[in-house]
Structures are given as C-alpha cells and as structure tokens.
Design a protein around this motif. Sequence first.
Motif, mmCIF file in Angstrom:
data_model
loop_
_atom_site.group_PDB
_atom_site.id
_atom_site.type_symbol
_atom_site.label_atom_id
_atom_site.label_comp_id
_atom_site.label_asym_id
_atom_site.label_seq_id
_atom_site.Cartn_x
_atom_site.Cartn_y
_atom_site.Cartn_z
ATOM 1 N N VAL A 9 -55.096 6.007 14.367
ATOM 2 C CA VAL A 9 -54.950 5.903 15.770
ATOM 3 C C VAL A 9 -53.483 6.120 15.420
ATOM 4 O O VAL A 9 -52.847 4.745 15.214
ATOM 5 N N SER A 10 -52.188 7.039 15.545
ATOM 6 C CA SER A 10 -51.097 6.806 15.099
ATOM 7 C C SER A 10 -49.664 6.716 16.322
ATOM 8 O O SER A 10 -49.074 6.133 16.816
ATOM 9 N N SER A 11 -50.533 7.059 17.749
ATOM 10 C CA SER A 11 -49.496 7.263 19.004
ATOM 11 C C SER A 11 -50.757 7.440 19.888
ATOM 12 O O SER A 11 -51.538 7.935 19.720
ATOM 13 N N LEU A 12 -50.101 6.651 20.796
ATOM 14 C CA LEU A 12 -51.139 6.969 22.425
ATOM 15 C C LEU A 12 -50.182 7.384 23.687
ATOM 16 O O LEU A 12 -48.614 7.359 23.935
ATOM 17 N N LEU A 13 -50.366 7.797 23.883
ATOM 18 C CA LEU A 13 -49.121 8.967 25.239
ATOM 19 C C LEU A 13 -50.518 8.321 26.705
ATOM 20 O O LEU A 13 -51.643 9.199 26.470
ATOM 21 N N ILE A 14 -50.132 8.249 27.567
ATOM 22 C CA ILE A 14 -50.317 8.114 28.549
ATOM 23 C C ILE A 14 -49.751 9.057 29.863
ATOM 24 O O ILE A 14 -48.774 9.047 29.899
ATOM 25 N N ASP A 15 -50.509 10.173 30.604
ATOM 26 C CA ASP A 15 -50.018 10.669 30.740
ATOM 27 C C ASP A 15 -48.986 10.399 32.392
ATOM 28 O O ASP A 15 -49.879 9.935 32.985
ATOM 29 N N PRO A 16 -48.038 10.642 32.932
ATOM 30 C CA PRO A 16 -47.205 9.172 33.149
ATOM 31 C C PRO A 16 -47.629 9.962 35.044
ATOM 32 O O PRO A 16 -47.022 9.930 36.257
ATOM 33 N N HIS A 17 -48.174 11.607 34.841
ATOM 34 C CA HIS A 17 -48.133 11.566 36.334
ATOM 35 C C HIS A 17 -50.081 11.883 36.456
ATOM 36 O O HIS A 17 -50.140 11.611 37.129
ATOM 37 N N LEU A 56 -46.346 11.244 20.035
ATOM 38 C CA LEU A 56 -46.341 12.711 20.886
ATOM 39 C C LEU A 56 -45.115 12.042 21.941
ATOM 40 O O LEU A 56 -44.907 10.378 22.372
ATOM 41 N N ALA A 57 -45.152 13.180 22.640
ATOM 42 C CA ALA A 57 -44.738 12.553 24.437
ATOM 43 C C ALA A 57 -44.521 13.658 24.634
ATOM 44 O O ALA A 57 -44.898 14.422 24.499
ATOM 45 N N ALA A 58 -44.484 14.306 26.052
ATOM 46 C CA ALA A 58 -44.926 14.538 27.561
ATOM 47 C C ALA A 58 -43.413 14.916 28.073
ATOM 48 O O ALA A 58 -42.582 13.593 27.979
ATOM 49 N N ASP A 59 -43.090 15.528 28.753
ATOM 50 C CA ASP A 59 -42.152 16.091 28.865
ATOM 51 C C ASP A 59 -42.302 15.559 30.832
ATOM 52 O O ASP A 59 -43.393 15.001 31.447
#
Length: 176
Positions: A9-17, A56-59
């Motif tokens: 696993v290289s990156s984790l992202l939590i949905d901000p909404h 990973l990135a989320a708008d």
Amino acid sequence: NQGLTNLDVSSLLIDPHSPNTLYAATRGGGVFKSTDGGATWRATVDGLTDAHVYALAADPKNSNVLYAGTAKSGIFRSTDGGESWRRLDATPSDAAVRAIAFHPQNPETLYIATNEKGVFKSADGGETWIAINNGLTDSISDRGYPLKVTLLMLNPQDADTLYLGTNKGVFRSADG
C-alpha cells in the motif's frame, strides 16, 4: 471482497465527505475501496491500465472525482467514486507520479509531482498540464540520482505557496 493482505500500500485516502469510505493505492494491485471504514476492501480497477498506483487525491468539493498517480502511465481520473477510471492523456507517461495536490479554493487547479520530470500544474481538472520547474535543480546528486519529487503540499491559507519534498531536500515556491 478482497482484503489488503500482502499488498504494498503506497497511499491511503479518506473521503472528506464520507469518512467511512476509504481508498488504498497499491503497487501491483491498483486501487481498492472500502465503504465500511476499512473492514472490507474491493478492487476498483475498471479502466486503470497501470496497477502500480503511488498517489491518490479527491476533489475537495466533489469527492466522487478522484485522481490516481501511477508508476508509468501518468494520471487517471474517476468521476464515479473510483468505480471506473480514465487516463488523462496529457500527463507525462514516462515518469512515476508520486503526489497529487489540489488548489484549496479552486479544485480545477491541481499539481502533480513526479520522479525525474519535476512538477506539473493543470488549471482545467487535469486535461492539460504545464511543467513548473523553474528553480528546481535537475543536476545529478552526490549519489548519481536525478531529482525525484515525492511529496507535494499547498499551504491552505496561501495556495500560491507550494512545498516539495525531494531526494535533494525541501523546495518552496511562493508564486504557485
């Protein structure tokens, strides 16, 4: 459902909404998604032709819009929360995309950091990119390695201030 056992696993992202929705970038397995706070995971790789995902990135305004930075195929974008992906053709395809950052007030403006190619900026949601490498050194380091930008952050109070983490130290730009 697949777990993340034995995956790099290289990156984790939590949905901000929706904080129970998580994404994991893996080196070799693509992108995985959890909607139950990480208890279970499933691969979301439809259209993702490079399984080595570093970033990973989320708008920040629409978390269904995701970006994935890959090892050899540039950037992919999803507009449906990671269910399907489309490669953004204008991104550099021969350098690993290690970091992605959004302008905090204007999510159409984003930045990517790459190994060996430097930093790129898009003002149209990733459809076109320009290199923004003025002042970055691309000389060979003491150990013979070219510049690799692995971290990228924007100051949330002053989006013209960018910080880059590289194999040659930290760089700062005050003019975007």
